[in-house]
Design a protein around this motif. Structure first.
Motif, PDB file in Angstrom:
ATOM      1  N   ASP A  59       1.280  -1.124   0.023  1.00 33.59           N
ATOM      2  CA  ASP A  59      -0.285   0.504   0.105  1.00 33.59           C
ATOM      3  C   ASP A  59       1.236   1.632   0.409  1.00 33.59           C
ATOM      4  N   ASP A  60       2.159   1.264   0.755  1.00 35.24           N
ATOM      5  CA  ASP A  60       2.692   2.395   0.641  1.00 35.24           C
ATOM      6  C   ASP A  60       3.603   2.756  -1.152  1.00 35.24           C
ATOM      7  N   GLU A  61       3.634   1.387  -1.523  1.00 30.40           N
ATOM      8  CA  GLU A  61       3.792   1.465  -3.011  1.00 30.40           C
ATOM      9  C   GLU A  61       2.945   2.388  -3.169  1.00 30.40           C
ATOM     10  N   ILE A  62       1.975   2.129  -3.486  1.00 30.42           N
ATOM     11  CA  ILE A  62       0.816   2.377  -4.433  1.00 30.42           C
ATOM     12  C   ILE A  62       0.859   3.900  -4.289  1.00 30.42           C
ATOM     13  N   ALA A  63       0.737   3.922  -2.860  1.00 30.20           N
ATOM     14  CA  ALA A  63       0.399   5.322  -1.708  1.00 30.20           C
ATOM     15  C   ALA A  63       1.572   6.884  -2.412  1.00 30.20           C
ATOM     16  N   LYS A  64       2.494   6.294  -3.136  1.00 28.48           N
ATOM     17  CA  LYS A  64       3.874   6.978  -3.218  1.00 28.48           C
ATOM     18  C   LYS A  64       3.383   7.624  -4.750  1.00 28.48           C
ATOM     19  N   ARG A  65       3.663   5.819  -5.534  1.00 27.30           N
ATOM     20  CA  ARG A  65       3.202   6.152  -7.057  1.00 27.30           C
ATOM     21  C   ARG A  65       1.837   7.371  -7.544  1.00 27.30           C
ATOM     22  N   ALA A  66       0.415   7.241  -6.283  1.00 25.24           N
ATOM     23  CA  ALA A  66      -0.784   8.426  -6.734  1.00 25.24           C
ATOM     24  C   ALA A  66      -0.264   9.544  -6.039  1.00 25.24           C
ATOM     25  N   VAL A  67       0.870  10.208  -5.689  1.00 25.70           N
ATOM     26  CA  VAL A  67       0.962  11.255  -4.458  1.00 25.70           C
ATOM     27  C   VAL A  67       2.093  11.960  -5.971  1.00 25.70           C
ATOM     28  N   ASP A  68       2.491  10.930  -6.953  1.00 27.67           N
ATOM     29  CA  ASP A  68       3.704  11.683  -7.991  1.00 27.67           C
ATOM     30  C   ASP A  68       2.522  11.816  -8.451  1.00 27.67           C
ATOM     31  N   ARG A  69       1.646  10.799  -9.358  1.00 34.30           N
ATOM     32  CA  ARG A  69       0.977  11.653 -10.163  1.00 34.30           C
ATOM     33  C   ARG A  69       0.292  12.340 -10.196  1.00 34.30           C
ATOM     34  N   LEU A  70      -0.273  12.676  -8.835  1.00 30.34           N
ATOM     35  CA  LEU A  70      -1.349  13.976  -8.489  1.00 30.34           C
ATOM     36  C   LEU A  70       0.044  15.200  -8.758  1.00 30.34           C
ATOM     37  N   ALA A  71       1.248  15.181  -8.233  1.00 29.40           N
ATOM     38  CA  ALA A  71       1.454  15.982  -8.191  1.00 29.40           C
ATOM     39  C   ALA A  71       1.984  16.537  -9.692  1.00 29.40           C
ATOM     40  N   HIS A  95     -10.468  18.839  -1.724  1.00 30.40           N
ATOM     41  CA  HIS A  95     -11.027  19.377  -2.390  1.00 30.40           C
ATOM     42  C   HIS A  95     -10.103  19.929  -3.540  1.00 30.40           C
ATOM     43  N   VAL A  96     -11.140  20.389  -4.295  1.00 24.46           N
ATOM     44  CA  VAL A  96     -11.125  21.441  -5.474  1.00 24.46           C
ATOM     45  C   VAL A  96     -11.515  22.805  -5.987  1.00 24.46           C
ATOM     46  N   THR A  97     -11.507  22.810  -7.453  1.00 26.54           N
ATOM     47  CA  THR A  97     -11.973  23.997  -7.079  1.00 26.54           C
ATOM     48  C   THR A  97     -13.109  23.791  -9.008  1.00 26.54           C
ATOM     49  N   TRP A  98     -12.311  23.182  -9.679  1.00 29.89           N
ATOM     50  CA  TRP A  98     -13.709  22.626 -10.350  1.00 29.89           C
ATOM     51  C   TRP A  98     -13.858  20.815 -10.586  1.00 29.89           C
ATOM     52  N   HIS A  99     -15.155  20.466 -11.410  1.00 28.66           N
ATOM     53  CA  HIS A  99     -15.142  19.479 -11.336  1.00 28.66           C
ATOM     54  C   HIS A  99     -14.348  18.059 -12.109  1.00 28.66           C
ATOM     55  N   GLN A 101     -11.181  19.692 -12.464  1.00 26.73           N
ATOM     56  CA  GLN A 101      -9.878  18.391 -11.184  1.00 26.73           C
ATOM     57  C   GLN A 101      -9.758  17.534 -10.341  1.00 26.73           C
ATOM     58  N   LYS A 102     -11.386  17.330 -10.371  1.00 26.40           N
ATOM     59  CA  LYS A 102     -11.660  16.169  -9.546  1.00 26.40           C
ATOM     60  C   LYS A 102     -12.075  14.872 -10.586  1.00 26.40           C
ATOM     61  N   GLU A 103     -12.162  15.133 -11.368  1.00 22.70           N
ATOM     62  CA  GLU A 103     -12.007  13.952 -12.891  1.00 22.70           C
ATOM     63  C   GLU A 103     -10.728  13.252 -13.392  1.00 22.70           C
ATOM     64  N   ALA A 104     -10.501  14.149 -13.192  1.00 22.96           N
ATOM     65  CA  ALA A 104      -8.962  14.423 -13.792  1.00 22.96           C
ATOM     66  C   ALA A 104      -7.819  13.884 -12.452  1.00 22.96           C
ATOM     67  N   ALA A 105      -8.072  13.606 -11.140  1.00 22.69           N
ATOM     68  CA  ALA A 105      -6.708  13.824 -10.167  1.00 22.69           C
ATOM     69  C   ALA A 105      -7.616  11.067 -10.325  1.00 22.69           C
ATOM     70  N   GLU A 106      -8.912  11.411 -10.330  1.00 24.22           N
ATOM     71  CA  GLU A 106      -9.160  10.209 -10.284  1.00 24.22           C
ATOM     72  C   GLU A 106      -8.996   9.209 -12.040  1.00 24.22           C
ATOM     73  N   ALA A 107      -8.493  10.432 -12.776  1.00 28.71           N
ATOM     74  CA  ALA A 107      -7.886   9.826 -14.226  1.00 28.71           C
ATOM     75  C   ALA A 107      -6.474   9.550 -13.813  1.00 28.71           C
ATOM     76  N   ASP A 108      -6.309  10.208 -12.993  1.00 22.53           N
ATOM     77  CA  ASP A 108      -4.266   9.993 -13.260  1.00 22.53           C
ATOM     78  C   ASP A 108      -3.977   9.447 -11.903  1.00 22.53           C
ATOM     79  N   VAL A 109      -4.833   8.600 -11.544  1.00 26.01           N
ATOM     80  CA  VAL A 109      -4.624   7.480 -10.706  1.00 26.01           C
ATOM     81  C   VAL A 109      -5.310   5.670 -10.881  1.00 26.01           C
ATOM     82  N   ARG A 110      -6.123   6.357 -11.749  1.00 25.61           N
ATOM     83  CA  ARG A 110      -6.857   5.098 -11.765  1.00 25.61           C
ATOM     84  C   ARG A 110      -5.562   3.798 -12.315  1.00 25.61           C
TER      85      ARG A 110
END
Length: 196
Positions: A59-71, A95-99, A101-110
């Motif tokens: 899980d810590d490796e998955i979280a690290k990769r997700a953080v890198d993608r969201l950066a 939280h984000v400012t726009w919808h 951005q919410k979708e992009a964050a999900e797409a980044d880590v999917r």
């Protein structure tokens, strides 16, 4: 996507997807593809993610990769996304400012290796006043070729938009929701449009 291990049943517009895939991105793609088929009213998704041996991460490796993608998308000061991973299941919050951005964050880590499921709980907190949201959406819908003001009504309450009425296709329903989401100040869209 390798669909060799997927099965599909359909009855009265309800499609059931069964079987297994190698990663969560394929599971999501199968669900989206099924929902785009004409005549589909609901999708029951029972696909299991069976990770290959080389995709099993802690899980810590998955979280690290997700953080890198969201950066890569952390360009808005209002963009504040947090990640929790438990047994390969990822939860996004913050939280984000726009919808988008919410979708992009999900797409980044999917497609992060090791993810078996995803829950997007990110909230939208607009920076702008919501006083003119209804007018903005109405004007945008008027530019849509399908918009009939007698068949679609909308109401806005503190940034939450509710769409009621009828449209002629799933595409028109989707366009109406996307139009509402694109308006500054929108924090939620309840799409109650029926397809006739």
């Amino acid at each position: 996507m390798d669909a060799a291990h997927l099965g599909v049943t359909a009855q009265d517009g309800v499609v059931c997807l069964m079987g297994y895939v190698d990663d969560f991105g394929q599971k999501h793609a199968a669900e989206i593809a099924a929902g785009r088929v004409k005549g589909v009213k609901a999708v029951v998704e029972e696909i299991e993610v069976r990770l290959p041996a080389d995709h099993l991460w802690n899980d810590d490796e998955i979280a690290k990769r997700a953080v890198d993608r969201l950066a890569w998308h952390d360009v808005d000061p209002g963009y504040d996304v947090h990640i929790k991973v438990e047994k390969g299941w990822m939860t996004l919050s913050g939280h984000v400012t726009w919808h988008f951005q919410k979708e992009a964050a999900e797409a980044d880590v999917r497609h992060v290796l090791g993810v078996v499921g995803l829950d997007n709980q990110i909230l939208i907190k607009p920076k702008v006043s919501v006083s003119n949201v209804s007018d903005d959406i109405t004007h945008a819908l008027h530019r849509s070729w399908f918009f009939d003001p007698t068949s679609i009504t909308l109401s806005v309450d503190a940034g939450a938009v509710r769409l009621d009425g009828t449209v002629h296709s799933p595409h028109e329903r989707q366009v109406a929701a996307a139009t509402a989401w694109a308006s500054p100040g929108v924090t939620a869209v309840e799409n109650n449009l029926s397809i006739i």
